[in-house]
Design a protein around this motif. Structure first.
Motif, PDB file in Angstrom:
ATOM      1  N   ARG A 143      -1.970   7.654  -1.941  1.00  0.00           N
ATOM      2  CA  ARG A 143      -2.484   8.742  -1.102  1.00  0.00           C
ATOM      3  C   ARG A 143      -3.434   8.186  -0.066  1.00  0.00           C
ATOM      4  NH1 ARG A 143       1.458  11.991  -2.383  1.00  0.00           N
ATOM      5  NH2 ARG A 143       1.572  12.385  -4.632  1.00  0.00           N
ATOM      6  N   PRO A 144      -3.439   8.805   1.120  1.00  0.00           N
ATOM      7  CA  PRO A 144      -4.413   8.355   2.154  1.00  0.00           C
ATOM      8  C   PRO A 144      -5.837   8.488   1.651  1.00  0.00           C
ATOM      9  CG  PRO A 144      -2.749   9.840   3.086  1.00  0.00           C
ATOM     10  CD  PRO A 144      -2.591   9.906   1.599  1.00  0.00           C
ATOM     11  N   GLY A 151       0.801  -1.225   0.000  1.00  0.00           N
ATOM     12  CA  GLY A 151       0.000   0.000   0.000  1.00  0.00           C
ATOM     13  C   GLY A 151       0.828   1.267   0.000  1.00  0.00           C
ATOM     14  N   HIS A 152       2.141   1.154  -0.245  1.00  0.00           N
ATOM     15  CA  HIS A 152       3.005   2.338  -0.263  1.00  0.00           C
ATOM     16  C   HIS A 152       2.978   3.046  -1.615  1.00  0.00           C
ATOM     17  CE1 HIS A 152       5.434   0.006   2.997  1.00  0.00           C
ATOM     18  NE2 HIS A 152       4.391   0.626   3.508  1.00  0.00           N
ATOM     19  N   LEU A 153       2.778   2.272  -2.675  1.00  0.00           N
ATOM     20  CA  LEU A 153       2.624   2.839  -4.011  1.00  0.00           C
ATOM     21  C   LEU A 153       1.211   2.553  -4.502  1.00  0.00           C
ATOM     22  CD1 LEU A 153       6.006   1.850  -5.770  1.00  0.00           C
ATOM     23  CD2 LEU A 153       5.458   3.937  -4.513  1.00  0.00           C
ATOM     24  N   ARG A 154       0.730   3.346  -5.443  1.00  0.00           N
ATOM     25  CA  ARG A 154      -0.633   3.208  -5.939  1.00  0.00           C
ATOM     26  C   ARG A 154      -0.876   1.818  -6.515  1.00  0.00           C
ATOM     27  NH1 ARG A 154       0.380   7.800  -9.277  1.00  0.00           N
ATOM     28  NH2 ARG A 154      -0.193   6.442 -11.004  1.00  0.00           N
ATOM     29  N   ALA A 155      -2.083   1.347  -6.331  1.00  0.00           N
ATOM     30  CA  ALA A 155      -2.449   0.017  -6.812  1.00  0.00           C
ATOM     31  C   ALA A 155      -2.396  -0.065  -8.333  1.00  0.00           C
ATOM     32  CB  ALA A 155      -3.844  -0.351  -6.313  1.00  0.00           C
ATOM     33  N   ASP A 156      -2.596   1.066  -9.014  1.00  0.00           N
ATOM     34  CA  ASP A 156      -2.584   1.045 -10.479  1.00  0.00           C
ATOM     35  C   ASP A 156      -1.195   1.304 -11.064  1.00  0.00           C
ATOM     36  OD1 ASP A 156      -2.354   3.706  -9.792  1.00  0.00           O
ATOM     37  OD2 ASP A 156      -3.806   4.432 -11.277  1.00  0.00           O
ATOM     38  N   ALA A 157      -0.178   1.401 -10.208  1.00  0.00           N
ATOM     39  CA  ALA A 157       1.184   1.615 -10.695  1.00  0.00           C
ATOM     40  C   ALA A 157       1.655   0.360 -11.438  1.00  0.00           C
ATOM     41  CB  ALA A 157       2.127   1.927  -9.537  1.00  0.00           C
ATOM     42  N   ASP A 158       2.364   0.566 -12.527  1.00  0.00           N
ATOM     43  CA  ASP A 158       2.882  -0.535 -13.330  1.00  0.00           C
ATOM     44  C   ASP A 158       4.317  -0.835 -12.870  1.00  0.00           C
ATOM     45  OD1 ASP A 158       3.803  -2.295 -15.228  1.00  0.00           O
ATOM     46  OD2 ASP A 158       3.609  -0.912 -16.923  1.00  0.00           O
ATOM     47  N   PRO A 159       4.555  -1.988 -12.240  1.00  0.00           N
ATOM     48  CA  PRO A 159       5.901  -2.299 -11.735  1.00  0.00           C
ATOM     49  C   PRO A 159       6.981  -2.204 -12.812  1.00  0.00           C
ATOM     50  CG  PRO A 159       4.316  -3.882 -10.894  1.00  0.00           C
ATOM     51  CD  PRO A 159       3.592  -3.062 -11.915  1.00  0.00           C
ATOM     52  N   ALA A 160       6.661  -2.640 -14.030  1.00  0.00           N
ATOM     53  CA  ALA A 160       7.650  -2.603 -15.106  1.00  0.00           C
ATOM     54  C   ALA A 160       8.013  -1.160 -15.462  1.00  0.00           C
ATOM     55  CB  ALA A 160       7.119  -3.328 -16.333  1.00  0.00           C
TER      56      ALA A 160
END
Length: 218
Positions: free
Chosen positions: A217-218, A165-174
């Motif tokens: 974001r919270p 939960g530190h980075l957005r769930a929709d962030a693309d790891p690649a």
């Protein structure tokens, strides 16, 4: 990587049982690889030759051939040794940081530190990519294997930061890993080639800006 906290090993380090003294032949082979890695850090993998290593080690060419049957075999051994040391100095220390963003940040910090230490020598991953990018063969395959393994480890660290939960769930790891790698490449170029004294701080700022864009974001 099958396990979250395991190191991204492509080739296992030379196995030695606890308390067992390495055979003299193993010691000599390890010393040759160490000398070859030091030389390759300055002249590149293409600068390696059996003759140059024999001279450096004070050995005969046939003595070096007894451990490495070809120049290509020596180059591959150097690539694998560089990867093992990179893993030891960059990846493993980061595992002591808490999962998620703290670990990802630790990974980047250790990677930056490694890059700064290589300013006066060179990074085998980077110089090897320049030398072998368009040259198929076993040496290129070894380089690609090690770099792919390392990049997979970075993507996994990004995924953990998302899972925590530190980075957005929709962030693309690649994509995040790609941008982090870009910062390291820019740092290497600016610090080693252009000799800009503020390169390290700019890389840190770049990482902070990147994380701010992807942070949950919270």
């Amino acid at each position: 990587m099958a396990e979250t906290d395991s190191a991204p090993t492509v080739v296992r380090a030379r196995g030695r049982s606890a308390g067992r003294t390495p055979h003299k032949g193993q010691q000599t082979k390890a010393a040759i690889i160490d000398a070859a890695l030091g030389l390759a850090s300055h002249v590149g993998l293409e600068g390696l030759s059996i003759g140059a290593i024999a001279e450096l080690m004070g050995m005969s060419k046939s003595g070096v051939f007894a451990h490495f049957g070809s120049r290509e075999e020596l180059q591959i051994a150097v690539v694998r040794e560089y990867h093992a040391r990179f893993e030891r100095d960059v990846f493993r220390p980061a595992l002591s940081a808490p999962r998620g963003l703290p670990r990802l940040r630790a990974l980047f910090d250790h990677w930056m530190r490694q890059t700064s230490l290589e300013i006066d020598s060179g990074c085998i991953y980077i110089s090897g990519a320049v030398e072998f990018d368009d040259r198929p063969g076993a040496v290129r395959d070894a380089l690609v294997d090690t770099v792919n393994t390392w990049q997979a480890a970075v993507r996994k660290a990004v995924q953990l930061a998302i899972d925590e939960g530190h980075l957005r769930a929709d962030a693309d790891p690649a994509q995040v890993a790609f941008e982090i790698h870009g910062l390291i490449l820019a740092l290497h170029y600016e610090a080693r080639f252009l000799r800009h004294p503020d390169s390290l701080q700019r890389a840190r700022t770049g990482f902070d800006n990147l994380i701010a864009r992807y942070q949950a974001r919270p």
